[in-house]
Design a protein around this motif. Structure first.
Motif, PDB file in Angstrom:
ATOM      1  N   ASP A 119      -5.814   3.467  -9.689  1.00  4.58           N
ATOM      2  CA  ASP A 119      -5.854   3.379  -8.237  1.00  4.58           C
ATOM      3  C   ASP A 119      -7.210   3.829  -7.721  1.00  4.58           C
ATOM      4  O   ASP A 119      -7.878   4.673  -8.326  1.00  4.58           O
ATOM      5  N   ASN A 193      -7.608  11.923  -7.450  1.00  4.74           N
ATOM      6  CA  ASN A 193      -6.883  11.124  -8.430  1.00  4.74           C
ATOM      7  C   ASN A 193      -7.327  11.517  -9.835  1.00  4.74           C
ATOM      8  O   ASN A 193      -7.355  10.697 -10.747  1.00  4.74           O
ATOM      9  N   ARG A 207      -0.599  14.448 -12.124  1.00  9.16           N
ATOM     10  CA  ARG A 207      -1.260  13.305 -11.505  1.00  9.16           C
ATOM     11  C   ARG A 207      -1.015  12.032 -12.295  1.00  9.16           C
ATOM     12  O   ARG A 207      -1.052  12.023 -13.507  1.00  9.16           O
ATOM     13  N   PHE A 214      -2.721   9.453  -3.895  1.00  3.09           N
ATOM     14  CA  PHE A 214      -3.648  10.482  -4.348  1.00  3.09           C
ATOM     15  C   PHE A 214      -3.018  11.848  -4.073  1.00  3.09           C
ATOM     16  O   PHE A 214      -2.176  11.989  -3.181  1.00  3.09           O
ATOM     17  N   ARG A 248       1.298  14.548  -1.799  1.00  2.73           N
ATOM     18  CA  ARG A 248       0.879  13.248  -2.326  1.00  2.73           C
ATOM     19  C   ARG A 248       0.977  12.234  -1.207  1.00  2.73           C
ATOM     20  O   ARG A 248       1.965  12.205  -0.478  1.00  2.73           O
TER      21      ARG A 248
END
Length: 288
Positions: A119, A193, A207, A214, A248
């Protein structure tokens, strides 16, 4: 795989970038892959080369996180996998993904063709794939950029922090996370990220690179003591915790009554306000 474009920063790692890139090109060609080497000459040069029409089957970034960011920013909307050969200072994504520094092993990873999705975000219109920081780390990156004369090391970051911290006065930040106002009192924000922030600090190991969100670290407290406490927790791998909370999100907005410095993936990102949003596009990164 028939054709590869290798984009390299020749001065990365005090010259390691050039030697590594030449070794990667030679290794690919020994396996029948026609490899073109492009050596960057300044900021934006790598992105411009990658953006040019071409028919490569893979694009390889050799250098630091800045080189990889240029490759990501310039890559046309084609499903082309990206190889990463770390040769810079922090190499945060390479650390997270356990990517080899050795060119021969890196060639093996490229040829194997295994990928993971990545991402990215947009910060005031600019690409972010690692961390956007608002506050002290933004000031540190800005100070380094102003004094920069050639390659930088982790010692440059440490020296800048020592110079800045005694006189730094953190501003109070207003933060919205996915449209919801966070309780006031933040002195620093990381929108991340990655796990190994700056190659030194450890963030949450939970993560995920491809979950469409993120991690947002919100540092509360008062003054420099709060920032030092957060930094110590980061060194020990205990974030979130203490005065730091974790959310998040897909969208984040950060503002302040005075301009506050911002860094994006280790480069200066101007000042607040910050508008962050996870981008629709995902990239494919070659991994072991």
């Amino acid at each position: 795989m028939r054709r590869a474009l290798v984009v390299a920063n020749p001065v990365a790692g005090r010259g390691r970038g050039l030697a590594a890139a030449q070794a990667v090109v030679a290794g690919l060609e020994r396996h029948g892959v026609a490899a073109t080497l492009h050596l960057t000459r300044g900021r934006g040069d790598g992105a411009a080369r990658v953006a040019a029409p071409a028919d490569e089957d893979v694009v390889v970034a050799v250098g630091g996180d800045g080189t990889l960011r240029e490759v990501l920013a310039g890559l046309p909307p084609r499903d082309v996998p990206i190889g990463v050969v770390p040769a810079g200072t922090a190499n945060v994504l390479a650390l997270d993904l356990a990517l080899p520094r050795d060119p021969a092993r890196a060639v093996d990873v490229i040829l194997a063709g295994r990928t993971t999705a990545l991402d990215t975000g947009r910060v005031n219109g600019h690409l972010c794939f690692l961390v956007t920081g608002v506050g002290l780390d933004g000031e540190v990156v800005r100070a380094i950029d102003r004094r920069r004369r050639g390659p930088i090391t982790r010692w440059h970051y440490a020296a800048a922090l020592v110079r800045l911290l005694p006189r730094y006065r953190p501003a109070r930040l207003s933060v919205e996370v996915d449209g919801e106002a966070h309780q006031p009192g933040c002195v620093s924000v990381l929108i991340s990220n990655s796990v190994r922030y700056a190659g030194i600090f450890r963030l949450s190991a939970e993560r995920r690179l491809d979950d469409g969100r993120f991690e947002v670290y919100l540092f509360g407290g008062r003054g420099r003591a709060a920032l030092l406490g957060g930094a110590l927790r980061g060194l020990l791998g205990r974030l979130p915790g203490g005065a730091c909370t974790l959310r998040r999100a897909r969208r984040v907005r950060v503002s302040a009554d005075v301009p506050v410095a911002v860094q994006v993936d280790g480069d200066p990102g101007g000042t607040t306000p910050v508008e962050f949003e996870v981008a629709e596009r995902r990239y494919r990164v070659l991994v072991p």
